[in-house]
Motif scaffolding. Structure first.
Motif, PDB file in Angstrom:
ATOM      1  N   ILE A  85      12.408  -3.107  11.025  1.00 10.24           N
ATOM      2  CA  ILE A  85      11.034  -2.811  10.594  1.00 10.24           C
ATOM      3  C   ILE A  85      10.665  -1.390  11.011  1.00 10.24           C
ATOM      4  O   ILE A  85      10.063  -0.642  10.233  1.00 10.24           O
ATOM      5  N   ALA A  86      11.043  -1.010  12.227  1.00  7.17           N
ATOM      6  CA  ALA A  86      10.769   0.359  12.694  1.00  7.17           C
ATOM      7  C   ALA A  86      11.429   1.374  11.770  1.00  7.17           C
ATOM      8  O   ALA A  86      10.816   2.376  11.393  1.00  7.17           O
TER       9      ALA A  86
ATOM     10  N   GLY B 152      12.213   0.882   8.643  1.00 10.35           N
ATOM     11  CA  GLY B 152      11.510   0.838   7.370  1.00 10.35           C
ATOM     12  C   GLY B 152      10.210   1.618   7.405  1.00 10.35           C
ATOM     13  O   GLY B 152       9.817   2.244   6.422  1.00 10.35           O
ATOM     14  N   LEU B 153       9.555   1.604   8.549  1.00 10.16           N
ATOM     15  CA  LEU B 153       8.291   2.326   8.671  1.00 10.16           C
ATOM     16  C   LEU B 153       8.502   3.844   8.758  1.00 10.16           C
ATOM     17  O   LEU B 153       7.581   4.608   8.478  1.00 10.16           O
ATOM     18  N   LEU B 154       9.718   4.258   9.116  1.00  9.73           N
ATOM     19  CA  LEU B 154       9.998   5.695   9.160  1.00  9.73           C
ATOM     20  C   LEU B 154       9.818   6.343   7.792  1.00  9.73           C
ATOM     21  O   LEU B 154       9.501   7.533   7.706  1.00  9.73           O
TER      22      LEU B 154
ATOM     23  N   LEU C  42       7.470   5.937   5.874  1.00  9.46           N
ATOM     24  CA  LEU C  42       6.078   6.342   5.693  1.00  9.46           C
ATOM     25  C   LEU C  42       5.852   7.787   6.140  1.00  9.46           C
ATOM     26  O   LEU C  42       4.907   8.425   5.689  1.00  9.46           O
ATOM     27  N   ASN C  43       6.721   8.287   6.996  1.00 15.87           N
ATOM     28  CA  ASN C  43       6.633   9.678   7.438  1.00 15.87           C
ATOM     29  C   ASN C  43       7.453  10.615   6.557  1.00 15.87           C
ATOM     30  O   ASN C  43       7.594  11.787   6.875  1.00 15.87           O
TER      31      ASN C  43
ATOM     32  N   ARG D 133       6.964  11.351   3.280  1.00 16.45           N
ATOM     33  CA  ARG D 133       6.264  11.676   2.033  1.00 16.45           C
ATOM     34  C   ARG D 133       6.733  13.000   1.443  1.00 16.45           C
ATOM     35  O   ARG D 133       7.022  13.090   0.251  1.00 16.45           O
TER      36      ARG D 133
ATOM     37  N   GLN E 222       7.386   5.222  -1.195  1.00 16.61           N
ATOM     38  CA  GLN E 222       7.131   4.828   0.183  1.00 16.61           C
ATOM     39  C   GLN E 222       6.807   3.334   0.283  1.00 16.61           C
ATOM     40  O   GLN E 222       7.301   2.650   1.166  1.00 16.61           O
ATOM     41  N   VAL E 223       5.973   2.843  -0.605  1.00 18.50           N
ATOM     42  CA  VAL E 223       5.461   1.477  -0.504  1.00 18.50           C
ATOM     43  C   VAL E 223       6.525   0.434  -0.847  1.00 18.50           C
ATOM     44  O   VAL E 223       6.647  -0.580  -0.146  1.00 18.50           O
TER      45      VAL E 223
ATOM     46  N   VAL F  89       9.003  -0.308   1.979  1.00 19.63           N
ATOM     47  CA  VAL F  89       8.317  -0.971   3.096  1.00 19.63           C
ATOM     48  C   VAL F  89       8.018  -2.433   2.734  1.00 19.63           C
ATOM     49  O   VAL F  89       8.204  -3.337   3.563  1.00 19.63           O
TER      50      VAL F  89
ATOM     51  N   ALA G 245       9.509  -5.727   4.593  1.00 16.42           N
ATOM     52  CA  ALA G 245       8.645  -6.780   5.139  1.00 16.42           C
ATOM     53  C   ALA G 245       9.102  -8.162   4.688  1.00 16.42           C
ATOM     54  O   ALA G 245       9.169  -9.094   5.492  1.00 16.42           O
TER      55      ALA G 245
END
Length: 148
Positions: free
Chosen positions: A29-30, A32-34, A36-37, A39, A66-67, A70, A74
Motif C-alpha cells: 500500500i505504501a 502504491g501511495l508513492l 500519488l507523488n 504527478r 494516479q487514481v 491506487v 486498494a
C-alpha cells in the motif's frame, strides 16, 4: 484436538505468516501511495507520448494515471488481507492462493520498475509463504481440514 482448539490455536509459523502477509500488504500500500507523488512524472510521460494533447485532457489523464493504480492496489490489498485471515483460520485454499499471488508479485519485480516498497513487500511475502508451508503450519491446516 477439538474443532475449537484447532481453530483457536494456530502454530507460531501460521501466526508469523499471517503477520508477514499483513506487513507485505502495508508495504505494498505504501508503494502504491508513492504514485500519488508522481504527478509530474506521469504528466511528462503523457506529454512525450502526445505533445499536441490539450492541457485539460493532460490533467484528466494524469489524474487517472494516479487514481487507477491506487484503486487497484486498494482492492488487491483487501483481497490479500482477507486471504491472510483465512490462512490464519487454517484454510489451505488461502495458502495456495497467497502462494500464487506471491509468485505473481515476484514475477512483477522482473517486469516493472518497482519501488523499495515493492521489494520489501515481495520479500516479506516470500518469507510468509515459506512459513505457511513449514511442518507445524501444514499439520495445523490438515487438522483444521479434518475437524471441519
Amino acid at each position: 484436538m477439538t474443532t475449537e482448539t484447532v481453530r483457536e490455536n494456530p502454530p507460531s509459523t501460521i501466526i508469523a505468516a499471517f503477520f508477514g502477509f499483513l506487513v507485505s500488504t502495508v508495504s505494498a500500500i505504501a508503494g502504491g501511495l508513492l504514485i500519488l507523488n508522481s504527478r509530474d512524472e506521469i504528466a511528462a510521460a503523457l506529454r512525450r507520448a502526445n505533445p499536441a494533447m490539450a492541457q485539460d485532457q493532460l490533467d484528466r489523464l494524469t489524474l487517472l494515471g494516479q487514481v487507477i493504480p491506487v484503486a487497484i492496489a486498494a482492492v488487491v490489498a483487501l483481497v490479500y488481507l482477507w486471504l491472510a485471515f483465512k490462512l490464519k483460520a487454517g484454510r489451505n485454499w488461502a495458502r495456495v492462493t497467497l502462494t500464487v499471488f506471491t509468485l505473481l508479485q515476484a514475477a512483477s519485480l522482473l517486469t516493472t520498475e518497482p519501488s523499495w516498497a515493492g521489494y520489501v513487500s515481495c520479500g516479506v511475502a516470500v518469507v510468509a509463504t515459506v512459513l505457511s508451508y513449514l511442518s507445524p503450519s501444514s499439520r495445523f491446516i490438515a487438522a483444521v481440514r479434518r475437524a471441519g
